[in-house]
Design a protein around this motif. Sequence first.
Motif, PDB file in Angstrom:
ATOM      1  N   ALA A  27      -8.550  -1.217  -2.055  1.00 22.33           N
ATOM      2  CA  ALA A  27      -7.591  -1.578  -1.001  1.00 22.33           C
ATOM      3  C   ALA A  27      -7.940  -0.893   0.318  1.00 22.33           C
ATOM      4  CB  ALA A  27      -6.179  -1.205  -1.436  1.00 22.33           C
ATOM      5  N   THR A  28      -8.450   0.329   0.246  1.00 25.29           N
ATOM      6  CA  THR A  28      -8.846   1.040   1.468  1.00 25.29           C
ATOM      7  C   THR A  28      -9.996   0.322   2.161  1.00 25.29           C
ATOM      8  OG1 THR A  28      -8.134   3.177   0.582  1.00 25.29           O
ATOM      9  CG2 THR A  28      -9.738   3.211   2.391  1.00 25.29           C
ATOM     10  N   SER A  29     -11.021  -0.056   1.391  1.00 22.14           N
ATOM     11  CA  SER A  29     -12.165  -0.738   1.995  1.00 22.14           C
ATOM     12  C   SER A  29     -11.761  -2.095   2.559  1.00 22.14           C
ATOM     13  CB  SER A  29     -13.293  -0.898   0.974  1.00 22.14           C
ATOM     14  OG  SER A  29     -12.885  -1.685  -0.129  1.00 22.14           O
ATOM     15  N   TYR A  30     -10.802  -2.757   1.911  1.00 19.51           N
ATOM     16  CA  TYR A  30     -10.311  -4.036   2.445  1.00 19.51           C
ATOM     17  C   TYR A  30      -9.655  -3.822   3.812  1.00 19.51           C
ATOM     18  CZ  TYR A  30      -7.318  -8.068   3.225  1.00 19.51           C
ATOM     19  OH  TYR A  30      -6.692  -9.151   3.798  1.00 19.51           O
ATOM     20  N   ALA A  31      -8.790  -2.809   3.914  1.00 14.55           N
ATOM     21  CA  ALA A  31      -8.094  -2.543   5.179  1.00 14.55           C
ATOM     22  C   ALA A  31      -9.084  -2.177   6.278  1.00 14.55           C
ATOM     23  CB  ALA A  31      -7.081  -1.421   4.977  1.00 14.55           C
ATOM     24  N   LEU A  32     -10.039  -1.326   5.969  1.00 11.92           N
ATOM     25  CA  LEU A  32     -11.028  -0.919   6.972  1.00 11.92           C
ATOM     26  C   LEU A  32     -11.890  -2.105   7.405  1.00 11.92           C
ATOM     27  CD1 LEU A  32     -12.160   2.490   5.433  1.00 11.92           C
ATOM     28  CD2 LEU A  32     -10.649   2.162   7.393  1.00 11.92           C
ATOM     29  N   ALA A  33     -12.264  -2.945   6.448  1.00 19.56           N
ATOM     30  CA  ALA A  33     -13.096  -4.102   6.779  1.00 19.56           C
ATOM     31  C   ALA A  33     -12.358  -5.076   7.694  1.00 19.56           C
ATOM     32  CB  ALA A  33     -13.545  -4.810   5.500  1.00 19.56           C
ATOM     33  N   THR A  34     -11.071  -5.297   7.440  1.00 18.79           N
ATOM     34  CA  THR A  34     -10.309  -6.201   8.315  1.00 18.79           C
ATOM     35  C   THR A  34     -10.185  -5.610   9.721  1.00 18.79           C
ATOM     36  OG1 THR A  34      -8.209  -5.242   7.546  1.00 18.79           O
ATOM     37  CG2 THR A  34      -8.976  -7.216   6.415  1.00 18.79           C
ATOM     38  N   ASP A  89      -4.456  -8.854  10.705  1.00 15.02           N
ATOM     39  CA  ASP A  89      -4.428 -10.099   9.932  1.00 15.02           C
ATOM     40  C   ASP A  89      -4.751  -9.847   8.456  1.00 15.02           C
ATOM     41  OD1 ASP A  89      -3.865 -11.658  12.220  1.00 15.02           O
ATOM     42  OD2 ASP A  89      -5.992 -11.672  12.755  1.00 15.02           O
ATOM     43  N   GLY A  90      -4.200  -8.762   7.922  1.00 17.11           N
ATOM     44  CA  GLY A  90      -4.446  -8.409   6.529  1.00 17.11           C
ATOM     45  C   GLY A  90      -3.533  -9.156   5.578  1.00 17.11           C
ATOM     46  N   ASP A  91      -3.980  -9.229   4.335  1.00 19.40           N
ATOM     47  CA  ASP A  91      -3.205  -9.841   3.256  1.00 19.40           C
ATOM     48  C   ASP A  91      -2.430  -8.734   2.548  1.00 19.40           C
ATOM     49  OD1 ASP A  91      -2.200 -11.099   1.023  1.00 19.40           O
ATOM     50  OD2 ASP A  91      -4.153 -11.635   0.173  1.00 19.40           O
ATOM     51  N   ASP A  92      -1.107  -8.800   2.575  1.00 19.89           N
ATOM     52  CA  ASP A  92      -0.280  -7.757   1.969  1.00 19.89           C
ATOM     53  C   ASP A  92      -0.670  -7.491   0.518  1.00 19.89           C
ATOM     54  OD1 ASP A  92       1.010  -7.816   4.374  1.00 19.89           O
ATOM     55  OD2 ASP A  92       2.930  -8.555   3.601  1.00 19.89           O
ATOM     56  N   ALA A  93      -1.040  -8.537  -0.201  1.00 19.95           N
ATOM     57  CA  ALA A  93      -1.341  -8.401  -1.626  1.00 19.95           C
ATOM     58  C   ALA A  93      -2.610  -7.602  -1.885  1.00 19.95           C
ATOM     59  CB  ALA A  93      -1.455  -9.787  -2.265  1.00 19.95           C
ATOM     60  N   GLN A  94      -3.459  -7.470  -0.855  1.00 24.31           N
ATOM     61  CA  GLN A  94      -4.711  -6.721  -1.032  1.00 24.31           C
ATOM     62  C   GLN A  94      -4.652  -5.324  -0.417  1.00 24.31           C
ATOM     63  OE1 GLN A  94      -8.496  -8.990  -0.692  1.00 24.31           O
ATOM     64  NE2 GLN A  94      -7.217 -10.664   0.062  1.00 24.31           N
ATOM     65  N   CYS A  95      -3.469  -4.921   0.046  1.00 30.07           N
ATOM     66  CA  CYS A  95      -3.309  -3.618   0.681  1.00 30.07           C
ATOM     67  C   CYS A  95      -2.462  -2.689  -0.184  1.00 30.07           C
ATOM     68  CB  CYS A  95      -2.645  -3.769   2.049  1.00 30.07           C
ATOM     69  SG  CYS A  95      -3.620  -4.709   3.245  1.00 30.07           S
ATOM     70  N   GLY A  96      -2.651  -1.400   0.012  1.00 32.21           N
ATOM     71  CA  GLY A  96      -1.802  -0.419  -0.641  1.00 32.21           C
ATOM     72  C   GLY A  96      -1.800  -0.515  -2.153  1.00 32.21           C
ATOM     73  N   LEU A  97      -0.672  -0.133  -2.743  1.00 33.58           N
ATOM     74  CA  LEU A  97      -0.557  -0.140  -4.203  1.00 33.58           C
ATOM     75  C   LEU A  97      -0.742  -1.528  -4.790  1.00 33.58           C
ATOM     76  CD1 LEU A  97       2.391   2.325  -4.973  1.00 33.58           C
ATOM     77  CD2 LEU A  97       0.014   2.529  -5.715  1.00 33.58           C
ATOM     78  N   SER A  98      -0.234  -2.558  -4.102  1.00 32.75           N
ATOM     79  CA  SER A  98      -0.333  -3.916  -4.646  1.00 32.75           C
ATOM     80  C   SER A  98      -1.772  -4.389  -4.732  1.00 32.75           C
ATOM     81  CB  SER A  98       0.491  -4.893  -3.800  1.00 32.75           C
ATOM     82  OG  SER A  98       0.026  -4.904  -2.461  1.00 32.75           O
ATOM     83  N   GLY A  99      -2.662  -3.844  -3.895  1.00 34.33           N
ATOM     84  CA  GLY A  99      -4.064  -4.252  -3.920  1.00 34.33           C
ATOM     85  C   GLY A  99      -4.968  -3.256  -4.622  1.00 34.33           C
ATOM     86  N   ARG A 146       3.453   1.214   6.025  1.00 32.11           N
ATOM     87  CA  ARG A 146       3.858   1.538   4.651  1.00 32.11           C
ATOM     88  C   ARG A 146       3.128   0.661   3.634  1.00 32.11           C
ATOM     89  NH1 ARG A 146       7.998   5.003   4.024  1.00 32.11           N
ATOM     90  NH2 ARG A 146       9.274   5.512   5.850  1.00 32.11           N
ATOM     91  N   LYS A 147       2.712  -0.510   4.072  1.00 26.73           N
ATOM     92  CA  LYS A 147       2.010  -1.418   3.155  1.00 26.73           C
ATOM     93  C   LYS A 147       0.602  -0.927   2.819  1.00 26.73           C
ATOM     94  CE  LYS A 147       4.564  -5.430   4.866  1.00 26.73           C
ATOM     95  NZ  LYS A 147       4.471  -6.715   5.618  1.00 26.73           N
ATOM     96  N   PHE A 148       0.062   0.006   3.616  1.00 25.38           N
ATOM     97  CA  PHE A 148      -1.246   0.597   3.314  1.00 25.38           C
ATOM     98  C   PHE A 148      -1.137   1.734   2.299  1.00 25.38           C
ATOM     99  CE2 PHE A 148      -2.553  -0.708   7.824  1.00 25.38           C
ATOM    100  CZ  PHE A 148      -3.365  -1.742   7.386  1.00 25.38           C
TER     101      PHE A 148
END
Length: 289
Positions: free
Chosen positions: A101-108, A237-247, A92-94
């Motif tokens: 934010a999408t590129s951050y999640a994919l990169a991690t 090992d993602g940062d919640d603040a950089q994912c989803g709506l918050s990121g 849900r955090k994505f």
Amino acid sequence: MSLKIVVLAKQVPDTRNVGKDAMTAEGTVNRAALPAIFNPEDLNALEQALRLKDQNPGSTVGVLTMGPPRAGEIIRQGLYRGADTGWLLTDRKFAGADTLATSYALATAIKKIGDVDVILGGRQAIDGDTAQVGPQVAQKLGLNQVTYAEEILKIEDGKATIRRHIDGGVETVEAPLPVLITVNGSAAPARPCNAKLVMKYKYATCPMERKGDEPWAALYEERPYLTLNQWSVADVDGDDAQCGLSGSPTKVKAVQNIVFQAKESKTLTGSDADVKGLVEELLNEKIIG
């Protein structure tokens, strides 16, 4: 040389069937209300990945996607065509992620996969048309990148030779590995699903896709390959603040439906007189000539 290849793929709404419920009140896509398909240009990228696998014995192809549990279908579609594995980022955090934010999640996730030689993805997704995610992933990982590719001609001596289509023509470039490549829709179309692979993987699911009462549930113990990789923000090992709506700094303020209406219309029959009149009108207006 054997290659470790990752294909970035997205399950997108079928834009041929967009209705009034396409957006949520928050300005994000209401994916539950729309039929979903494999993003077309990501299929072109998958085909390039599978060709590289055919040309380089020992290579592997994995499909990486982010979305709700039903996006596991994208991985299955890759397996049916010849991919070896896949990873679903679902949490849900994505949700509500823009390109950043999408590129951050994919990169991690790619960092977690590790030692990737080639990353392939479509030029852009039909639900956003930004063409930003691929280049942003490359930037976050510090990789070489080639965009607008039509064909990967060869990979040898640690370099990829790529033909790309650009404004005004076609050019051939070389890029050292590891490299991220985005592929145009004008590239070769994806091969059809292989019947034997469909039978092998038709019950392959991520844990969150399962209801628990499937008649074939015992197969998941007997055949581990039927359990697809499923990762959360914590798993990569993602940062919640950089994912989803918050990121996501991109915010949709309003959505409008625009209906185009013809100012004037004519109804013509197939008679010789009507056809002659239409041709004369088009000639006079310099529309044809």
